[in-house]
Enzyme design. Sequence first.
Site, PDB file in Angstrom:
ATOM      1  N   ASP A 286      22.613  -1.547  19.076  1.00 40.02           N
ATOM      2  CA  ASP A 286      23.791  -1.178  19.865  1.00 40.02           C
ATOM      3  C   ASP A 286      25.021  -1.335  18.962  1.00 40.02           C
ATOM      4  OD1 ASP A 286      25.420  -0.278  21.851  1.00 40.02           O
ATOM      5  OD2 ASP A 286      24.800  -1.718  23.365  1.00 40.02           O
TER       6      ASP A 286
HETATM    7  C1  BGC Z   1      27.040   0.608  24.615  1.00 42.51           C
HETATM    8  C2  BGC Z   1      25.905   1.599  24.504  1.00 42.51           C
HETATM    9  C3  BGC Z   1      26.402   2.914  23.963  1.00 42.51           C
HETATM   10  C4  BGC Z   1      27.076   2.666  22.630  1.00 42.51           C
HETATM   11  C5  BGC Z   1      27.567   3.920  21.942  1.00 42.51           C
HETATM   12  C6  BGC Z   1      27.863   0.532  23.341  1.00 42.51           C
HETATM   13  O1  BGC Z   1      29.029  -0.177  23.542  1.00 42.51           O
HETATM   14  O2  BGC Z   1      26.528  -0.663  24.939  1.00 42.51           O
HETATM   15  O3  BGC Z   1      25.306   1.761  25.753  1.00 42.51           O
HETATM   16  O4  BGC Z   1      25.355   3.822  23.843  1.00 42.51           O
HETATM   17  O5  BGC Z   1      28.179   1.803  22.834  1.00 42.51           O
HETATM   18  O6  BGC Z   1      28.678   4.466  22.522  1.00 42.51           O
END
Ligand code: BGC
Length: 761
Positions: A286
């Site tokens: 993530d």
């Molecule tokens: C979130 C994810 C997301 C990623 C990319 C993160 O802050 O937890 O769910 O896919 O950002 O935008």
Amino acid sequence: MKFARWFRFLLLLLIIPAGGFSQSDNTKMNQFIDELMNKMTLEEKLGQLNLPTAGDIVTGEPRKSDIAGKIVAGKVGGLFNVKSVAKIKALQKIAVEESRLGIPIIFGMDVIHGYESVFPIPLGLSASWDLELIEKSARIAAEEASADGINWTFSPMTDISRDPRWGRVSEGSGEDPFLGSAIARAMVKGYQGNDLSRKNTLLATVKHFALYGAPEGGRDYNTVDMSRIRMYNEYFPPYKAGVDAGAGSVMTAFNEVDGIPATGNKWLLTEVLRNQWGFSGFIVTDYTSIDEMVDHGMGDFQAVSAMALKAGADMDMAGEGMLTTLRKSLDEGKASLADIDRAVKLILQTKYQLGLFADPYRYLDEERSRKTVFSPENRAVARKVAAESMVLMENSAGILPLKKSGKIALVGPLADTRENMPGTWSVAAVHANAVSLRDGLSSLEGVEVLYAKGSNLTYDVDLENNSTMFGRSLGRDDRTDAEMLEEALNVANKADVIVAALGEASEMSGESSSRTNIEIPEVQKALLDGLLKTGKPVVLVLFTGRPLVLGEEKEKVQTILNVWFAGSEAGHAIADVLFGDVNPSGKLTMTFPRSVGQIPLYYNHKNTGRPQYNKEGRFEKFRSNYLDEWNEPLYPFGYGLSYTSFEYSDIRLSASQLKGDETLQATVTLSNTGKYDGAEVVQLYIRDKVGSVTRPVKELKGFQKVFLKAGEKQDVTFEIDTELLKFYNYDLEYDWEAGEFEIMIGTHSAAVQSKSVQWEK
Ligand code: BGC
């Protein structure tokens, strides 16, 4: 030099089939990737592991950003959240024509519940209990996003959650592992289809692996601590279902699992995901979750980057730890080339399977984009799905459906906001294109709409600002609360019926939007009280991204329609339901508690050694209950009303004694006894009465959405086999145990009838 690159590229075009990818292509693919990897320098390999944020490119020129330089240097494997064919084409061109090996970039995006045609937030989508429609929504999202050059979506989110304080419950499918698994499969299928190399498919990502939905206190990113038996039985199934359905990537979670952050947790990423579940795609972290392991206390930037790689993470989102520190770790013997090669290979394989080596520009087609994105056909489906997601919570006075005549007072801070309709995580949405409730009602013939805002979102200015970020402003009104209320009451007094659009703003749920108070904000409650005092019929149209505590409203308001955040066609879809063009059939997929103090509250709980006997909330000393609150929820899992009424016959079982692999049929006759045609979600629950470990009081094991015309009836049969009885025992072996089972069927988890069977091995 440049010529040589082009020559190699032409050769590639000759070797790689441009059409589908099948198992027989495996050898060819491996040979191609091995040859490519033989040519790669260590820097170029680390570049493939790097997934920078598009950041400055979204609005600017790629040439002018430092991303361009990185791409030329082979330091970018993927990019995310870049929108438009032109921008993606420009970036891909740099990768293919100007980097030494010309390896194409994979373009990801948070396409979570639609692209420009936005569907309801996932929690709402799940409330439709309609797997075909859910799959279709993912299919349309893939059609649109891929037409705009996107190859990869960071969806589905399959985190089970039992804590409505956590804002991200809006992004998931609720509290149940069985339903969550079915939805995970439907979404992966919708995104990926049968052939990833087709131009209209997206690589799916199962996220956030794992247990992200169980943070202590519902506070986002907080510590998770859970027994393994609970992980396997209650939280893992939807991730596994997504993986089994063939999802090409998995995203790690921010939280820790068993004391080790998920992103660096080798047991989780390698032992469970790879070895036990056989996952063969690539694992992306993530956003900066590698760097965050420094704050988790796992060591410095270099140490945590090596830790993530070793644990099994393949691609580093936004942190650049792998890019910048792995060489040093390799030199110092703290990371291995074998692990780096493993990750590079998985990423290159995916690009190959997507057809990007065959044609890096295959997804980039302005014409297709113009035709597909936000097309009238797609919007029509979005409208249908939106209406299916809505849950009728109360209609005791039969105020709904409304007649298409007379005057409607439309009041409330959520009534006239297009920006808040798509809901959280709709990054590709064009807010101005969304249909607000005011737009939706105003487009109806025969109805006169009188509008007043009535109140701001909250009394607290800071809370309102923090809840309306990212262009979701509600335009805070400078008038006093009393002035706004007065205007609303004037309007209300002139109308035949009042539609009160109240609840949360869309950014009150989603990432980093946890709440300790999950009621409708006070200023809106005061407005609602004022409206009720007029004595006119009041319909509460509730906007929310999570279960709310609605005790006061349930007592005072006879009509409540929960519309979540229903997407780009929200206003039309709400009107469809309010006026009975669509009979609501949504059912809750997450329990609505009576009070925040009951959380976590979920239907598939254990019995405990001291269960409460009475269901009326009477306190019982030395039983598992509260002095000051009932155990029962306000609205249980599976709950939702219709404009018509349904009756269930007794359950008929094909047998009461079963053995081994036999199948049991459980049947009810469902009758539509009301005046309207409508759909009912018939739910099957099973309780395993005695186990080698404690078992839940009931578990959802089947559901069927049945449409019946007024006056019609139909038999609804569930086939039950021992697969449905299996669970992970103390030793984490997956099997069923002989004994007595209670078979329950009903309209929601707290309204079932039951029969027992004996099932021997
Ligand atoms: C979130 C994810 C997301 C990623 C990319 C993160 O802050 O937890 O769910 O896919 O950002 O935008």
